[in-house]
Motif scaffolding. Structure first.
Motif, short mmCIF file in Angstrom:
data_model
loop_
_atom_site.label_atom_id
_atom_site.label_comp_id
_atom_site.label_asym_id
_atom_site.label_seq_id
_atom_site.Cartn_x
_atom_site.Cartn_y
_atom_site.Cartn_z
N PRO A 2 2.18 6.38 -7.38
CA PRO A 2 0.87 5.89 -7.81
C PRO A 2 0.76 5.57 -9.30
O PRO A 2 -0.13 4.82 -9.70
CB PRO A 2 -0.08 7.03 -7.43
N ASP A 3 1.62 6.12 -10.13
CA ASP A 3 1.53 5.88 -11.58
C ASP A 3 2.06 4.50 -11.98
O ASP A 3 1.86 4.08 -13.12
CB ASP A 3 2.28 6.96 -12.36
N GLN A 34 0.83 -1.20 0.00
CA GLN A 34 0.00 0.00 0.00
C GLN A 34 0.87 1.26 0.00
O GLN A 34 0.58 2.21 -0.73
CB GLN A 34 -0.93 0.00 1.22
N LYS A 46 3.89 1.58 -1.21
CA LYS A 46 4.48 1.74 -2.55
C LYS A 46 3.48 2.38 -3.51
O LYS A 46 3.84 3.28 -4.27
CB LYS A 46 4.94 0.38 -3.10
N LYS A 47 2.23 1.93 -3.46
CA LYS A 47 1.20 2.49 -4.34
C LYS A 47 0.93 3.96 -4.03
O LYS A 47 0.65 4.74 -4.93
CB LYS A 47 -0.09 1.68 -4.21
N GLU A 48 1.01 4.32 -2.76
CA GLU A 48 0.74 5.70 -2.38
C GLU A 48 1.87 6.65 -2.76
O GLU A 48 1.61 7.80 -3.09
CB GLU A 48 0.45 5.78 -0.88
N ARG A 53 5.65 8.33 2.78
CA ARG A 53 4.79 7.85 3.85
C ARG A 53 5.67 7.37 5.00
O ARG A 53 6.77 6.87 4.79
CB ARG A 53 3.90 6.69 3.40
N THR A 98 7.56 11.84 -5.67
CA THR A 98 6.13 11.66 -5.93
C THR A 98 5.33 11.40 -4.67
O THR A 98 4.10 11.48 -4.68
CB THR A 98 5.91 10.49 -6.92
#
Length: 197
Positions: free
Chosen positions: A50-51, A43, A45-47, A118, A115
């Motif tokens: 995000p692309d 999660q 990594k996706k945040e 967190r 980008t």
């Protein structure tokens, strides 16, 4: 003498039962805890990137080089688009904050822009350093240039500086150190022509 032996035997039995109980609990919870850590890592990594459609672990000599040169970076990933082309990188670092290690995940796109960032597990002071998990703090990093180090200001977030959490300058500086180590690792990768997935 008999009473001492009896008491000792009773204590031994209690200790053995307690140890078995703890061992069993550890075995039962080990899998779910590992799964939760994996999902939280995915999660994050996706945040922060995000692309990316998927992420590939950086391993072997590449990871060894990154970890040895850019302390406190501990993990690195390539963010891939749907065609498998690298569009950026994600780094996990564990800088030392006020209460111990702070897990910081930083995403950087190939164009040299941070980008996202967190904060994961930490032991920072509740109400102060723990505010690093608030969007008001970590969103300051998104859009910063990876061509230069990010600074920490007590008054404002101008240029490539972020504003420190009031009363938690040590925590803010530690998180920024993690981001800067990630920036250094990113620049090293780019200077060396990128990595193959």
């Amino acid at each position: 003498m008999k009473d001492i032996l009896k008491t000792g035997l009773i204590l031994l039995v209690i200790c053995v039962i307690a140890a078995l109980g703890l061992g069993l609990t550890n075995e039962v919870t080990k899998g779910p805890i590992a799964e939760q850590r994996f999902l939280a890592n995915e999660q994050a990594k996706k945040e922060v990137l995000p692309d990316a459609a998927s992420y590939a672990d950086i391993t072997g000599e590449d990871l060894e080089s990154i970890v040895s040169q850019f302390n406190p970076v501990t993990e690195a990933y390539m963010g891939l688009d749907a065609s498998g082309n690298t569009i950026g990188y994600v780094f996990k670092s564990t800088p030392t904050g006020f209460g111990g290690n702070v897990e910081v995940v930083t995403g950087i796109s190939n164009d040299g822009t941070v980008t996202g960032l967190r904060v994961g597990s930490h032991n920072e002071t509740p109400g102060l350093g723990a505010k690093a998990k608030d969007a008001d703090f970590y969103e300051q990093y998104a859009g910063k240039s990876a061509l230069d180090q990010i600074g920490v200001s007590k008054t404002s977030s101008d240029g490539n500086d972020i504003q420190a959490i009031t009363g938690a300058t040590i925590s803010s500086a530690a998180i920024t150190n993690g981001a800067n180590a990630s920036i250094d690792a990113f620049n090293w990768i780019i200077e060396n022509g990128g990595l193959e997935n």
